[in-house]
Scaffold this motif. Structure first.
Motif, PDB file in Angstrom:
ATOM      1  N   PRO A  10       3.681  -2.164  -6.350  1.00  0.00           N
ATOM      2  CA  PRO A  10       4.097  -3.526  -5.987  1.00  0.00           C
ATOM      3  C   PRO A  10       5.595  -3.776  -6.085  1.00  0.00           C
ATOM      4  CG  PRO A  10       3.018  -3.510  -8.124  1.00  0.00           C
ATOM      5  CD  PRO A  10       2.802  -2.155  -7.533  1.00  0.00           C
ATOM      6  N   THR A  11       6.287  -3.052  -6.976  1.00  0.00           N
ATOM      7  CA  THR A  11       7.719  -3.299  -7.130  1.00  0.00           C
ATOM      8  C   THR A  11       8.526  -2.823  -5.924  1.00  0.00           C
ATOM      9  OG1 THR A  11       8.010  -1.207  -8.337  1.00  0.00           O
ATOM     10  CG2 THR A  11       7.600  -3.195  -9.642  1.00  0.00           C
ATOM     11  N   MET A  12       7.877  -2.171  -4.965  1.00  0.00           N
ATOM     12  CA  MET A  12       8.548  -1.793  -3.730  1.00  0.00           C
ATOM     13  C   MET A  12       8.655  -2.977  -2.777  1.00  0.00           C
ATOM     14  SD  MET A  12       6.922   2.028  -3.053  1.00  0.00           S
ATOM     15  CE  MET A  12       7.989   2.368  -1.649  1.00  0.00           C
ATOM     16  N   HIS A  13       7.834  -4.018  -2.990  1.00  0.00           N
ATOM     17  CA  HIS A  13       7.861  -5.193  -2.113  1.00  0.00           C
ATOM     18  C   HIS A  13       9.118  -6.008  -2.405  1.00  0.00           C
ATOM     19  CE1 HIS A  13       6.708  -8.675   0.183  1.00  0.00           C
ATOM     20  NE2 HIS A  13       5.532  -8.150   0.502  1.00  0.00           N
ATOM     21  N   PRO A  14       9.945  -6.270  -1.386  1.00  0.00           N
ATOM     22  CA  PRO A  14      11.212  -6.977  -1.626  1.00  0.00           C
ATOM     23  C   PRO A  14      11.057  -8.432  -2.056  1.00  0.00           C
ATOM     24  CG  PRO A  14      10.824  -6.680   0.732  1.00  0.00           C
ATOM     25  CD  PRO A  14       9.789  -5.866   0.022  1.00  0.00           C
TER      26      PRO A  14
ATOM     27  N   GLY B 196       1.765  -0.416   4.298  1.00  0.00           N
ATOM     28  CA  GLY B 196       2.899  -1.320   4.431  1.00  0.00           C
ATOM     29  C   GLY B 196       2.858  -2.411   3.382  1.00  0.00           C
ATOM     30  N   PHE B 197       3.560  -3.510   3.655  1.00  0.00           N
ATOM     31  CA  PHE B 197       3.633  -4.637   2.744  1.00  0.00           C
ATOM     32  C   PHE B 197       2.794  -5.804   3.244  1.00  0.00           C
ATOM     33  CE2 PHE B 197       8.149  -2.957   1.998  1.00  0.00           C
ATOM     34  CZ  PHE B 197       7.753  -2.225   0.880  1.00  0.00           C
ATOM     35  N   MET B 198       2.229  -6.560   2.321  1.00  0.00           N
ATOM     36  CA  MET B 198       1.535  -7.799   2.680  1.00  0.00           C
ATOM     37  C   MET B 198       2.576  -8.863   3.010  1.00  0.00           C
ATOM     38  SD  MET B 198      -1.165 -10.142   0.470  1.00  0.00           S
ATOM     39  CE  MET B 198      -2.597  -9.082   0.788  1.00  0.00           C
ATOM     40  N   GLU B 199       2.303  -9.631   4.053  1.00  0.00           N
ATOM     41  CA  GLU B 199       3.193 -10.730   4.407  1.00  0.00           C
ATOM     42  C   GLU B 199       3.086 -11.824   3.348  1.00  0.00           C
ATOM     43  OE1 GLU B 199       2.174 -12.027   8.295  1.00  0.00           O
ATOM     44  OE2 GLU B 199       2.776 -10.148   9.275  1.00  0.00           O
ATOM     45  N   VAL B 200       4.212 -12.445   3.042  1.00  0.00           N
ATOM     46  CA  VAL B 200       4.243 -13.474   2.013  1.00  0.00           C
ATOM     47  C   VAL B 200       3.314 -14.629   2.367  1.00  0.00           C
ATOM     48  CG1 VAL B 200       5.693 -15.160   0.818  1.00  0.00           C
ATOM     49  CG2 VAL B 200       6.572 -12.868   1.281  1.00  0.00           C
ATOM     50  N   ASP B 201       3.271 -15.016   3.632  1.00  0.00           N
ATOM     51  CA  ASP B 201       2.403 -16.122   4.050  1.00  0.00           C
ATOM     52  C   ASP B 201       0.934 -15.795   3.803  1.00  0.00           C
ATOM     53  OD1 ASP B 201       4.524 -17.679   4.772  1.00  0.00           O
ATOM     54  OD2 ASP B 201       4.387 -17.265   6.924  1.00  0.00           O
TER      55      ASP B 201
ATOM     56  N   CYS C 198      -4.536  10.889  -7.488  1.00  0.00           N
ATOM     57  CA  CYS C 198      -4.636   9.662  -6.689  1.00  0.00           C
ATOM     58  C   CYS C 198      -4.763   9.988  -5.204  1.00  0.00           C
ATOM     59  CB  CYS C 198      -3.396   8.803  -6.928  1.00  0.00           C
ATOM     60  SG  CYS C 198      -3.372   7.262  -5.982  1.00  0.00           S
ATOM     61  N   PHE C 199      -5.374   9.090  -4.449  1.00  0.00           N
ATOM     62  CA  PHE C 199      -5.529   9.297  -3.007  1.00  0.00           C
ATOM     63  C   PHE C 199      -4.172   9.319  -2.295  1.00  0.00           C
ATOM     64  CE2 PHE C 199      -5.254   4.693  -3.182  1.00  0.00           C
ATOM     65  CZ  PHE C 199      -4.547   4.368  -2.037  1.00  0.00           C
ATOM     66  N   GLN C 200      -3.126   8.757  -2.924  1.00  0.00           N
ATOM     67  CA  GLN C 200      -1.805   8.748  -2.285  1.00  0.00           C
ATOM     68  C   GLN C 200      -1.273  10.161  -2.055  1.00  0.00           C
ATOM     69  OE1 GLN C 200       0.031   6.306  -1.083  1.00  0.00           O
ATOM     70  NE2 GLN C 200      -0.660   4.399  -2.008  1.00  0.00           N
ATOM     71  N   ALA C 201      -1.820  11.127  -2.782  1.00  0.00           N
ATOM     72  CA  ALA C 201      -1.404  12.525  -2.582  1.00  0.00           C
ATOM     73  C   ALA C 201      -2.176  13.185  -1.451  1.00  0.00           C
ATOM     74  CB  ALA C 201      -1.603  13.320  -3.868  1.00  0.00           C
ATOM     75  N   ASP C 202      -3.250  12.533  -1.002  1.00  0.00           N
ATOM     76  CA  ASP C 202      -4.110  13.095   0.034  1.00  0.00           C
ATOM     77  C   ASP C 202      -3.653  12.608   1.410  1.00  0.00           C
ATOM     78  OD1 ASP C 202      -6.123  14.215   1.518  1.00  0.00           O
ATOM     79  OD2 ASP C 202      -7.766  13.129   0.556  1.00  0.00           O
ATOM     80  N   VAL C 203      -2.564  13.166   1.901  1.00  0.00           N
ATOM     81  CA  VAL C 203      -1.976  12.730   3.168  1.00  0.00           C
ATOM     82  C   VAL C 203      -2.952  12.919   4.331  1.00  0.00           C
ATOM     83  CG1 VAL C 203      -0.090  13.087   4.796  1.00  0.00           C
ATOM     84  CG2 VAL C 203       0.342  13.227   2.336  1.00  0.00           C
ATOM     85  N   LEU C 204      -3.634  14.049   4.345  1.00  0.00           N
ATOM     86  CA  LEU C 204      -4.590  14.308   5.421  1.00  0.00           C
ATOM     87  C   LEU C 204      -5.765  13.340   5.354  1.00  0.00           C
ATOM     88  CD1 LEU C 204      -4.678  18.231   5.475  1.00  0.00           C
ATOM     89  CD2 LEU C 204      -3.471  16.686   7.033  1.00  0.00           C
TER      90      LEU C 204
ATOM     91  N   SER D  73       0.839  -1.205   0.000  1.00  0.00           N
ATOM     92  CA  SER D  73       0.000   0.000   0.000  1.00  0.00           C
ATOM     93  C   SER D  73       0.871   1.250   0.000  1.00  0.00           C
ATOM     94  CB  SER D  73      -0.922   0.005   1.228  1.00  0.00           C
ATOM     95  OG  SER D  73      -0.163  -0.010   2.422  1.00  0.00           O
ATOM     96  N   LEU D  74       2.169   1.056  -0.085  1.00  0.00           N
ATOM     97  CA  LEU D  74       3.115   2.169  -0.174  1.00  0.00           C
ATOM     98  C   LEU D  74       3.339   2.524  -1.636  1.00  0.00           C
ATOM     99  CD1 LEU D  74       5.807   0.906   2.363  1.00  0.00           C
ATOM    100  CD2 LEU D  74       4.044   2.628   2.788  1.00  0.00           C
ATOM    101  N   CYS D  75       3.585   3.796  -1.892  1.00  0.00           N
ATOM    102  CA  CYS D  75       3.887   4.230  -3.252  1.00  0.00           C
ATOM    103  C   CYS D  75       4.976   5.294  -3.209  1.00  0.00           C
ATOM    104  CB  CYS D  75       2.639   4.787  -3.944  1.00  0.00           C
ATOM    105  SG  CYS D  75       2.900   5.118  -5.711  1.00  0.00           S
ATOM    106  N   ASN D  76       5.864   5.252  -4.167  1.00  0.00           N
ATOM    107  CA  ASN D  76       6.938   6.239  -4.231  1.00  0.00           C
ATOM    108  C   ASN D  76       6.530   7.493  -4.987  1.00  0.00           C
ATOM    109  OD1 ASN D  76       6.822   4.571  -6.534  1.00  0.00           O
ATOM    110  ND2 ASN D  76       8.930   5.029  -7.104  1.00  0.00           N
ATOM    111  N   TYR D  77       5.273   7.533  -5.467  1.00  0.00           N
ATOM    112  CA  TYR D  77       4.729   8.718  -6.124  1.00  0.00           C
ATOM    113  C   TYR D  77       3.594   9.298  -5.297  1.00  0.00           C
ATOM    114  CZ  TYR D  77       7.121   7.599 -10.571  1.00  0.00           C
ATOM    115  OH  TYR D  77       8.054   7.346 -11.547  1.00  0.00           O
TER     116      TYR D  77
END
Length: 367
Positions: free
Chosen positions: A95-99, A63-68, A47-53, A38-42
């Motif tokens: 998604p490419t932020m997920h290791p 954050g990231f979804m657990e692999v399990d 997009c709602f990602q710009a709406d911090v408030l 749910s993290l984005c580098n943009y």
């Protein structure tokens, strides 16, 4: 590709579709969307990602979804009587932020629970190393969204400094690697163009000149399989309210919009898994206001067949969408999809085997 050049078409036309009316009730979701990040580098202005408030106000956890958890979702998808048409990775975040992205895609491909596994990305992290993993892990389709065609446009639109040449290099390298490996990966590249809903500075921000459109096709047509110029339309409820109330006549793929849709098609077609395990029937439910279950305490099949989703579907068919929190002002059913159940609501109600109590909406949790 045709004659070495990408096919010009929107991604919604990349596969044949059956009439939604003829399929309801659907015993297997048409597609499952899993947000591994749910993290984005943009911070794109549309997009709602710009709406911090806004994100803070609803207590959105990122954050990231657990692999399990991802593996559990994929495993439980096997309980459906048919394979899901598409397993889509990424939507609310990048998604490419997920290791462990390639590991998860490989698991899904090996599980054979979906006809197609596809990913949505902004393309900013398509390095040769990641590209190699994406080709090898079995990804079948990647949708790359460009937010502009220059460093300056990215700063305007995405709110970040971005070397656009690196994105170009990343796309070209991904295509080169998949061709060399004779992979079945389909690469779709699209860029956003202006739309009449956006006014003032925003309208100028997204406007592509004819010269820019030519540059887009010249740059990418030989390095992808499908290509298209999409229209920016209001599709994130509660973040673009002024635009949501001023819908124009053309959707994001160029489809004609005639009327407001009383029935949202999404709730009959999709399951969207958020990175925290909550599940929505809609990919646009960024603040988690239309949650119909949680994979931490329910199976995927239980959620799809559950009372919460059924009551939401009935409320939609009884033309109460405007009364449903979050859904009431959403423009996505008109601008993002072609399916329309409005003319067939009575027949669909019958197919769902609704009772008189169902139709009375007595004790319906969404109203």
């Amino acid at each position: 590709m045709e004659d070495g050049l990408a096919v010009v078409q929107p991604r919604i036309h990349s596969a044949k579709k059956r009439s939604l009316k003829s399929m309801v009730p659907i015993d297997t979701p048409i597609s499952c969307h899993i947000d591994v990040s749910s993290l984005c580098n943009y911070k794109c202005s549309f997009c709602f990602q710009a709406d911090v408030l806004g994100m803070k106000a609803v207590g959105l956890k990122r954050g990231f979804m657990e692999v399990d958890m991802f593996k559990t979702i994929v495993d439980q998808m096997k309980e459906f009587p048919e394979k899901v048409k598409k397993l889509k990775i990424g939507n609310h975040g990048e998604p490419t932020m997920h290791p462990q992205l390639s590991e998860m895609i490989a698991y899904a491909r090996q599980s054979n629970t979906a006809d197609v596994i596809e990913m949505f990305t902004n393309g900013s992290k398509l390095t040769p190393e990641l590209n190699k993993k994406l080709v090898e892990c079995g990804l079948q389709r990647v949708n790359i969204s460009l937010e502009g065609l220059s460093d300056e446009r990215y700063l305007q639109v995405a709110g970040v400094k971005q070397d656009f040449s690196k994105i170009v290099d990343g796309v070209k390298d991904l295509f080169k690697q998949k061709e060399a490996a004779k992979s079945d990966l389909i690469i779709y590249v699209k860029v956003a163009d202006q739309t009449h809903e956006l006014k003032g500075e925003k309208k100028e921000m997204f406007y592509l000149s004819n010269l820019e459109k030519k540059y887009f096709f010249d740059t990418f047509s030989s390095h992808c399989d499908e290509i298209f110029i999409e229209k920016i339309v209001p599709q994130w409820p509660e973040t673009q309210q002024e635009e949501q109330n001023d819908i124009e006549k053309t959707g994001m793929y160029g489809q004609q919009i005639e009327n407001w849709k009383e029935v949202c098609p999404f709730v009959f077609m999709y399951l969207h898994f958020n990175c925290d395990g909550t599940v929505s029937p809609c990919t646009l439910d960024w603040p988690r206001k239309v949650v119909i279950g949680n994979v931490k305490n329910q199976t995927v099949k239980e959620i799809w067949e559950g009372q919460q989703l059924r009551e939401l579907q009935v409320a939609m068919l009884m033309k109460k969408r405007k009364c449903i929190n979050f859904c009431g002002a959403c423009a996505a059913p008109m601008v993002c999809v072609e399916e329309n159940l409005d003319p067939h609501f009575e027949a669909v109600l019958v197919s769902l085997e609704t009772t008189q109590d169902d139709r009375s909406l007595k004790n319906n949790m969404w109203l």
